[in-house]
Design a protein around this motif. Structure first.
Motif, PDB file in Angstrom:
ATOM      1  N   LEU A  31       0.847  -1.015   0.132  1.00  0.00           N
ATOM      2  CA  LEU A  31       0.105  -0.160   0.148  1.00  0.00           C
ATOM      3  C   LEU A  31       0.723   1.133  -0.104  1.00  0.00           C
ATOM      4  O   LEU A  31       0.730   2.184  -0.709  1.00  0.00           O
ATOM      5  N   CYS A  70      -2.335  -3.316   2.446  1.00  0.00           N
ATOM      6  CA  CYS A  70      -1.558  -2.887   3.566  1.00  0.00           C
ATOM      7  C   CYS A  70      -0.784  -4.154   4.232  1.00  0.00           C
ATOM      8  O   CYS A  70       0.283  -3.740   5.249  1.00  0.00           O
ATOM      9  N   ASN A 126      -7.811   3.715   1.600  1.00  0.00           N
ATOM     10  CA  ASN A 126      -7.438   3.189   2.926  1.00  0.00           C
ATOM     11  C   ASN A 126      -7.923   4.108   3.976  1.00  0.00           C
ATOM     12  O   ASN A 126      -7.872   5.176   4.012  1.00  0.00           O
ATOM     13  N   LEU A 127      -8.225   3.355   5.063  1.00  0.00           N
ATOM     14  CA  LEU A 127      -8.449   4.136   6.523  1.00  0.00           C
ATOM     15  C   LEU A 127      -7.655   3.692   7.613  1.00  0.00           C
ATOM     16  O   LEU A 127      -7.607   4.471   8.381  1.00  0.00           O
ATOM     17  N   CYS A 128      -7.221   2.517   7.652  1.00  0.00           N
ATOM     18  CA  CYS A 128      -6.751   2.012   9.080  1.00  0.00           C
ATOM     19  C   CYS A 128      -5.187   1.989   9.001  1.00  0.00           C
ATOM     20  O   CYS A 128      -4.410   1.658  10.027  1.00  0.00           O
ATOM     21  N   TYR A 129      -4.657   2.129   7.834  1.00  0.00           N
ATOM     22  CA  TYR A 129      -2.886   2.226   7.836  1.00  0.00           C
ATOM     23  C   TYR A 129      -2.533   3.692   7.882  1.00  0.00           C
ATOM     24  O   TYR A 129      -2.868   4.573   7.609  1.00  0.00           O
ATOM     25  N   ALA A 172      -5.177  -4.190   9.429  1.00  0.00           N
ATOM     26  CA  ALA A 172      -5.920  -4.653   8.242  1.00  0.00           C
ATOM     27  C   ALA A 172      -7.559  -4.699   8.723  1.00  0.00           C
ATOM     28  O   ALA A 172      -8.229  -5.473   8.289  1.00  0.00           O
ATOM     29  N   SER A 173      -7.956  -3.587   9.296  1.00  0.00           N
ATOM     30  CA  SER A 173      -9.449  -3.662   9.636  1.00  0.00           C
ATOM     31  C   SER A 173     -10.525  -2.995   8.579  1.00  0.00           C
ATOM     32  O   SER A 173     -11.700  -3.595   8.953  1.00  0.00           O
ATOM     33  N   CYS A 174      -9.973  -2.020   8.090  1.00  0.00           N
ATOM     34  CA  CYS A 174     -10.921  -1.391   7.294  1.00  0.00           C
ATOM     35  C   CYS A 174     -11.272  -2.195   5.829  1.00  0.00           C
ATOM     36  O   CYS A 174     -12.370  -1.918   5.161  1.00  0.00           O
ATOM     37  N   ARG A 175     -10.355  -3.021   5.304  1.00  0.00           N
ATOM     38  CA  ARG A 175     -10.680  -4.035   4.351  1.00  0.00           C
ATOM     39  C   ARG A 175     -11.116  -2.915   3.109  1.00  0.00           C
ATOM     40  O   ARG A 175     -11.816  -3.508   2.047  1.00  0.00           O
ATOM     41  N   LEU A 176     -10.390  -1.626   2.918  1.00  0.00           N
ATOM     42  CA  LEU A 176     -10.553  -0.839   1.810  1.00  0.00           C
ATOM     43  C   LEU A 176      -9.551  -0.938   0.781  1.00  0.00           C
ATOM     44  O   LEU A 176      -9.668  -0.770  -0.411  1.00  0.00           O
ATOM     45  N   CYS A 177      -8.218  -1.478   1.286  1.00  0.00           N
ATOM     46  CA  CYS A 177      -7.191  -1.362   0.415  1.00  0.00           C
ATOM     47  C   CYS A 177      -6.818  -2.589  -0.252  1.00  0.00           C
ATOM     48  O   CYS A 177      -5.803  -2.928  -0.678  1.00  0.00           O
TER      49      CYS A 177
HETATM   50 FE1  FES Z   1      -7.279  -0.782   6.094  1.00  0.00          FE
HETATM   51 FE2  FES Z   1      -5.556  -1.856   4.717  1.00  0.00          FE
HETATM   52  S1  FES Z   1      -5.678  -0.041   5.044  1.00  0.00           S
HETATM   53  S2  FES Z   1      -7.360  -2.848   5.548  1.00  0.00           S
END
Ligand code: FES
Length: 211
Positions: free
Chosen positions: A22, A63, A34-37, A46-51
């Protein structure tokens, strides 16, 4: 430092071996939602699962992937977009969309990602699962808004980085998960207004300084 060669969307790229994929995408102006990185995270959770991206046809959370030689990556396939839209809709189903009243309006990461993925912030047919408490004002200097929070965990990460241990944590489980501050004693020795790292890092203004 060993450099490796990889291909992202047919672009030949050189990167340091072992860097999060990422990060390599973002450093090369290839936006992946991405939101949680955060840059420098050793073990992204890796909680948001957007990346999501695709490596040899298989979707992976970018990520969590360390770059290696000869990786062939696509960030823009139909499968990738479908997975990202589903992840976003899941987040929106627990998010009180009330942008006009929200201090994050126009600088909100959710707004940015929704625009990028062409998803409305209030998708039709999306069932909402909001939490009962709109504002947790138990902290002496901060307010927490559970229905804004996307549970990215960045506040916990920066707090731990800055103070050696986190002064806030995830509490409860499943769709009831929230961010919680520790007990009253801990709150009293919090850096409070002198720090505000959690307020600054929050991508959706779920933690704010009390007025
Ligand atoms: Fe959130 Fe990868 S940035 S899962």
């Amino acid at each position: 430092m060993k450099l490796v060669n990889l291909s992202i969307n047919d672009k030949e790229i050189q990167a340091e071996e072992g860097m999060p994929l990422l990060q390599v995408c973002l450093d090369n102006d290839i936006y992946v939602p991405n939101l949680c990185y955060l840059e420098g995270m050793e073990e992204p959770h890796a909680s948001c699962r957007l990346c999501f991206v695709e490596i040899e046809g298989r979707p992976v959370a970018s990520c969590t992937v360390k770059v290696r030689d000869a990786l062939v990556v696509r960030t823009d396939t139909e499968q990738v977009r479908r997975l990202q839209r589903t992840a976003l809709q899941f987040l929106l189903s627990t998010h009180h969309v009330n942008c006009k009243e929200c201090p994050a309006n126009k600088k909100c990461e959710l707004q940015r990602i929704a625009k990028f993925l062409k998803v409305g912030l209030k998708p039709k047919h999306l069932e909402q699962h909001l939490k009962d408490i709109e504002t947790d004002d138990s902290h002496p200097v901060l307010n927490y808004y559970p229905n804004r929070c996307v549970l990215c965990g960045k506040c916990i990460y920066v707090c731990r980085k800055k103070h050696g241990h986190a002064l806030l944590t995830f509490a409860k489980r499943g769709i009831h998960t929230v961010i919680s501050f520790y007990g009253k004693e801990d709150m009293e020795r919090l850096p409070g207004k002198e720090c505000l790292a959690c307020v600054k890092i929050c991508p959706v203004s779920a933690i704010t300084l009390k007025a």
